[in-house]
Design a protein around this motif. Structure first.
Motif, short mmCIF file in Angstrom:
data_model
loop_
_atom_site.label_atom_id
_atom_site.label_comp_id
_atom_site.label_asym_id
_atom_site.label_seq_id
_atom_site.Cartn_x
_atom_site.Cartn_y
_atom_site.Cartn_z
N LEU A 110 0.75 -1.36 -0.03
CA LEU A 110 0.01 0.02 0.08
C LEU A 110 0.77 1.36 -0.08
CD1 LEU A 110 -2.69 1.71 0.16
CD2 LEU A 110 -2.43 1.44 2.74
N VAL A 111 1.78 1.41 0.88
CA VAL A 111 2.61 2.43 0.85
C VAL A 111 3.57 2.60 -0.21
CG1 VAL A 111 4.74 3.22 2.09
CG2 VAL A 111 2.95 2.29 3.51
N LEU A 115 3.11 6.12 -2.88
CA LEU A 115 4.26 6.78 -3.46
C LEU A 115 4.65 6.63 -4.85
CD1 LEU A 115 6.74 5.80 -0.35
CD2 LEU A 115 5.64 7.76 -0.75
N LYS A 116 4.20 5.31 -5.51
CA LYS A 116 4.71 5.40 -6.87
C LYS A 116 3.53 6.22 -7.41
CE LYS A 116 6.20 2.11 -10.42
NZ LYS A 116 6.41 0.87 -10.79
N TYR A 117 2.15 6.09 -7.24
CA TYR A 117 1.15 6.65 -7.71
C TYR A 117 1.18 8.42 -7.56
CZ TYR A 117 -1.83 3.10 -9.43
OH TYR A 117 -2.87 2.16 -9.89
N THR A 118 1.84 8.93 -6.50
CA THR A 118 2.27 10.14 -6.40
C THR A 118 3.13 10.64 -7.44
OG1 THR A 118 2.13 9.97 -3.95
CG2 THR A 118 3.19 11.90 -4.66
N VAL A 119 4.16 9.98 -7.97
CA VAL A 119 5.09 10.44 -8.97
C VAL A 119 4.24 10.20 -10.37
CG1 VAL A 119 6.91 9.54 -10.29
CG2 VAL A 119 6.97 9.41 -8.02
N PRO A 155 8.61 -0.26 8.76
CA PRO A 155 8.35 0.76 7.88
C PRO A 155 9.48 1.27 7.17
CG PRO A 155 8.31 1.69 10.18
CD PRO A 155 8.39 0.14 10.28
N ASP A 156 10.92 1.02 7.64
CA ASP A 156 12.11 1.65 6.90
C ASP A 156 12.39 0.79 5.82
OD1 ASP A 156 12.45 3.03 9.21
OD2 ASP A 156 13.91 1.90 10.38
N GLN A 157 11.78 -0.47 5.64
CA GLN A 157 11.76 -1.17 4.50
C GLN A 157 11.01 -0.47 3.15
OE1 GLN A 157 10.96 -5.24 5.20
NE2 GLN A 157 12.48 -5.48 6.44
N ALA A 160 11.30 4.97 -1.36
CA ALA A 160 10.74 5.89 -2.50
C ALA A 160 11.63 5.63 -3.69
CB ALA A 160 10.87 7.27 -1.95
N LEU A 161 10.83 5.97 -4.70
CA LEU A 161 11.70 5.92 -5.94
C LEU A 161 12.73 6.93 -6.20
CD1 LEU A 161 8.84 5.60 -8.71
CD2 LEU A 161 9.96 3.93 -7.80
N THR A 162 13.84 6.63 -6.71
CA THR A 162 15.10 7.66 -6.81
C THR A 162 14.71 8.62 -8.15
OG1 THR A 162 16.28 6.12 -8.63
CG2 THR A 162 16.71 5.86 -6.32
#
Length: 223
Positions: A110-111, A115-119, A155-157, A160-162
């Motif tokens: 989900l996380v 994050l990917k959809y935000t991009v 959660p540290d795993q 985010a995309l570079t």
């Protein structure tokens, strides 16, 4: 005679009141600790703080749900909404499977997905500058990510995309055709709504399962 009878009745009432107030005397109408007033004395187990019950879901899904109406207003039935099903974007995030997947893995997906959809929303905003839906999704998506990380063991795993990955992702969506770019933008919003809806359903399923197992564990033997 009547005065004697009245005095006797008054004495009887007084004696009964004293007995009821005496230590250890049973009181039939005494209040219980149960929030429902159940005289059985069994307390109702408080519902856990479920991620799937957070009002953030209603906010972000409410925003993405408006997209269908926005699409219909733009194309005035010249292009049907279901036409977007033909636009398959290979770079879309994977959702949580219905089985053989732990709650932690679903939260992770989900996380990562949000994050990917935000991009991917950058492509939508390029075609539709000032999109209110995109603004709301960014805001509530950030809240959803924070809430979800708070429920995760690791959660540290989440990564985010570079910047180079973002650039390549958006480059793959580019197309010389204006119509194609717009359909891609609409397809992203449509798939985002489906992704969020399914994620909430799968997380709720796993939270309910864990809650059920916890209740069974606490239950006395023989129940």
């Amino acid at each position: 005679m009547p005065s004697t009878l009245n005095a006797y009745m008054l004495s009887a009432v007084t004696l009964a009141a004293l007995l009821l107030c005496a230590p250890g005397a049973p009181v039939e109408d005494a209040p219980t600790d149960s929030p429902t007033g159940d005289p059985s004395g069994e307390e109702e187990v408080a519902a856990p703080d479920l991620l799937s019950a957070s009002p953030v879901w209603d906010s972000i899904l409410g925003a993405t749900k408006r997209h269908e109406k926005q699409f219909e207003d733009e194309f005035q039935n010249e292009v049907k909404y279901h036409f977007l099903e033909h636009y398959k974007i290979s770079s879309l995030p994977a959702g949580c499977p219905s089985s053989n997947f732990s709650k932690e893995s679903c939260l992770h997906r989900l996380v990562q997905g949000v994050l990917k959809y935000t991009v991917l929303l950058k492509h939508v905003e390029k075609e539709y500058p000032g999109s209110l839906i995109c603004s709301e999704v960014r805001y509530y998506g950030g809240l959803l990510v924070s809430l979800t990380k708070g429920k995760m063991r690791n959660p540290d795993q989440v990564t985010a995309l570079t910047s180079s990955q973002e650039t390549q992702l958006l480059k793959d969506l580019d197309n010389p055709s204006t119509f194609h770019r717009k359909m891609t933008a609409h397809s992203i919003l449509r798939e985002l709504h489906i992704f969020l809806l399914d994620s909430k359903r799968q997380i709720n399923k796993r939270e309910r399962l864990r809650g059920s197992l916890a209740v069974r564990t606490m239950a006395p033997i023989g129940i």
